[in-house]
Design a protein around this motif. Structure first.
Motif: not given
Length: 737
Positions: A191-192, A195-199, A247-252, A264-267
């Protein structure tokens, strides 16, 4: 002869490795926490539709009272239950979610939650949201998972049965195979990341879709901590856009790596806290944050509980010992295959829009179910449905377009609604009696004096005889005739009315004070407009807003008689022309002027209604007929008024989605055919703005949308290309307050 040896068969190495990975025994505590959080969030989310807010339940607004519901392709048969069964359905779904959370009758409860929520999801296509789709997927996955090995009433009941039978405690050891945790991690990661690729598109990278939230954040920061003059709104928009992208591309990836997991949890906490206050996305921030806890070690709740207990008793923390694996955790080959199929489906299906021509943000083709989240600022300027029925639109002997009124659907008034621009309309060209349609007031009858008549000192007495004669011939009653007033005069008269002792005794002081405040705002807007000596968009917005608040006030019945005497189109921001008008009313009539009354006034001939369509709000459109004949661009058109069927939430979403525009066009054709026995053509004219590019038509206005096909996997040519010229936002002002 010796016996022939049978060559042993071996599974493919990859399949063996997957089976070993999926079967790896792990603690079920983290899955149990995921189950508890998801169940409680779903229970609150579903129950919120049953709790009244502003005097109405969301369930009633969206489904019970809705005239029309949009459907997903292939699921047109899914329709809301009749009451009280729909309420019962939501109650059952909410209870099932609670049962999932506490782990009671888990298998039946989780399947009930999945099926009941998916039904709710399919009821209304304009309610589509990526996190609703994610809820359906997570509910489906949980219904197949052994999520009650820890922290569940089912587990507690099983333990009691074991103790009662004096048997081995192995069924309640808290172990699960690794595949449920792995699959949930995969789904959240996907999902994350998608979602980043779409941006990764030019619009997002310039920050333009985030102009509204960027301005909101800029205003908040500037009012709390102060911002330097060099920092502007577009800088904040760029910060949000690029920050969201990274965030979307890296959080996973950060969640998967132990050393960066807490970062990652804090972000994630900050990201979803910001989204909670900026975007109207309900429970999703809470659900998204709690879902990321599945990336911690599978026994983290046990370790956390043990650590807290040891800290409380000041004892050293003991090392955790994992029970030995047991054969019952082995995952079958069929299950391995199904898991792989799910992974392949979720990995490929969201990418299908890359194989379809056009920008999915504009065409909406393959936009859904693809984790394309918060990517665009898209708004409809207008949407008008026109009906073409050859048996209705005829040409007379003088080669003029006419309407066969007898062939119209039931309820169509015998009237022509003529479009005007209230700022430019020249009333000198239309002397005599006229009917106009205006916001909140509906149909009004006015009399426009000729130049000679306007010179009379007493305009009412000069025209009373001729107006009364015509009115008595139509209604056999004497009308009330008053000269029109300007907005300034109306404001002064309203102030006088609400200051009267009768009103002071009848209404609470706070209600009166609120109305006085609105009148003060309106007076300020009128003063500023007069200084500018021209009507402005800001003035129109101020007048429309004041009218909206006045119409919902308890004192509206007090102020309405004054508003009914206003200069024509003053309530839509029209410039006061100093021209004198007469307003005609009839207090003896028990109902407002209807179709039959206006026909009588026009001696049985089709009557004309002047309307400023460009400045009507949705609530004003609902005061117009469902189907009506309009005169625009020197042509007669039959317009279907979709505002009768569509509530505000649907209106915001469906007007920017070609498939749903087409779906409603087919509904219009069905209704027309049911009423007249003839299948018409239905065209739609629309102007849409995407990401602050210049507005342009979304669908081809010449195409019969009631007949044209829709291909869900290829580009549809009747969806027009998006604009290529941007609106200049380089001089965007800062939101200083």
């Amino acid at each position: 002869m010796g016996s022939r040896r049978t060559k042993p068969t071996h599974s493919p190495p990859m399949l063996d490795r997957l089976e070993q990975l999926f079967s790896k025994p792990v603690d079920g505590a983290s899955l149990a926490v995921f189950r508890i959080c998801f169940g409680l969030i779903m229970a609150w989310h579903i129950a919120s539709y049953l709790i009244p807010g502003d005097g109405i339940r969301k369930l009633d607004f969206y489904y019970v009272d809705a005239v029309w519901n949009f459907s997903y392709m292939g699921f047109e048969w899914v329709r809301p239950w009749a009451e009280p069964w729909l309420t019962i359905h939501f109650v059952v779904a909410s209870i099932a979610a609670i049962f999932v959370a506490v782990g009671l009758y888990y298998r039946a409860a989780s399947i009930t939650l999945f099926l009941s929520y998916t039904y709710f999801f399919l009821l209304e296509a304009t309610n589509y949201n990526n996190h609703y789709y994610l809820m359906c997927l997570l509910a489906m996955l949980l219904s197949c998972m052994p999520a009650t090995r820890r922290f569940s009433l089912d587990n507690l009941r099983a333990a009691r049965r074991v103790r009662a039978a004096d048997a081995s405690p192995s069924p309640v050891d808290g172990l699960i195979p690794f595949w449920p945790v792995l699959l949930l991690r995969f789904q959240i990661f996907l999902v994350y990341f998608y979602g980043g690729i779409a941006k990764l598109n030019s619009d997002w990278l310039t920050g333009e879709p985030l102009l509204a939230p960027g301005d909101m954040l800029y205003t908040f920061l500037d009012s709390t901590i102060g911002l330097p003059n060099s920092l502007q709104v577009n800088h904040v928009c760029l910060m949000l856009a690029w920050g969201g992208l990274f965030y979307d591309l890296s959080v996973g990836l950060l969640l998967l790596w132990k050393r960066t997991r807490w970062i990652a949890i804090g972000l994630t906490f900050l990201f979803h806290l910001h989204n909670h206050f900026i975007f109207p996305i309900g429970v999703f921030p809470v659900m998204a944050f709690t879902s990321t806890l599945i990336f911690f070690p599978t026994d983290w709740p046990i370790q956390a509980t043990r650590w807290l207990r040891c800290k409380a008793t000041r004892q050293p923390v003991a090392a955790n010992s994992l029970p030995k694996p047991q054969p019952r955790l082995r995952v079958s080959r069929v299950a391995v295959g199904l898991i792989c199929l799910f992974v392949v489906w979720q990995s490929t299906w969201p990418l299908r829009h890359y194989f379809v021509a056009g920008d999915a943000n504009w065409t909406e083709e393959c936009q859904d179910f693809s984790w394309r989240m918060m990517l665009r600022a898209k708004a409809a300027g207008f949407l008008v449905y026109r009906v073409t029925d050859p048996d209705l639109q005829i040409v007379d002997s003088e080669d003029r377009s006419q309407i066969d009124w007898d062939a119209c659907p039931a309820g169509t008034p015998k009237a022509v609604y003529a479009s005007v621009d209230s700022h430019l309309f020249n009333w000198n060209h239309h002397p005599g009696m006229s009917t106009i349609y205006e916001p909140a007031l509906g149909i009004r009858v006015i009399y426009t004096p000729t130049a000679a008549e306007s010179s009379a000192i007493d305009l009412v007495e000069a025209n009373k005889a001729k107006i009364t004669e015509r009115w008595q011939a139509a209604f056999n009653s004497e009308p009330e005739i008053e000269e029109s007033i300007s907005l300034n005069e109306a404001i002064a008269e309203i102030r006088q009315r609400i200051e009267s002792p009768e009103v002071r005794r009848q209404f609470h002081p706070s209600t009166i004070a609120q109305l006085v405040g609105w009148i003060d705002e309106l007076a300020t807007a009128v003063t500023e407009q007069q200084k500018a000596e021209a009507s402005s968009e800001a003035f129109q917005v101020a007048v429309t807003g004041a009218l909206d608040r006045l119409s919902r006030s308890q004192l509206y019945s007090i102020v309405r008689p004054t508003l009914e005497r206003l200069h024509p189109f003053a309530l839509q921001g029209g410039v006061y022309s100093e021209k004198r008008f007469l307003v005609i009313r009839d207090s003896n009539r028990s109902v407002d002027l209807d179709d039959q009354a206006l026909l009588a006034l026009s001696h049985g001939e089709p009557y004309l209604v002047w309307v400023d369509f460009s400045r009507l709000r949705p609530v004003d459109w609902r005061g117009l007929p469902k189907s009506m004949v309009t005169f625009e661009d020197r042509m007669l058109n039959v317009v279907w008024n979709h505002f009768h069927d569509i509530h505000s939430q649907q209106l915001e979403k469906f007007t920017v989605r070609p498939y749903l525009i087409r779906q409603y066009a087919r509904h219009i054709a069905d209704c027309w055919e049911e009423s007249t026995g003839r299948r018409p053509e239905v065209q739609a004219s629309s102007y849409i703005m995407l990401n602050y590019y210049f507005p342009r038509p979304l669908v081809d206005p010449e195409v019969d949308l009631a007949k044209v096909a829709y291909d869900p996997l290829h580009h549809n040519d009747w969806i027009l290309p998006r604009a290529t010229h941007r609106i200049d936002l380089s001089n965007l002002p800062r939101s200083r307050h």
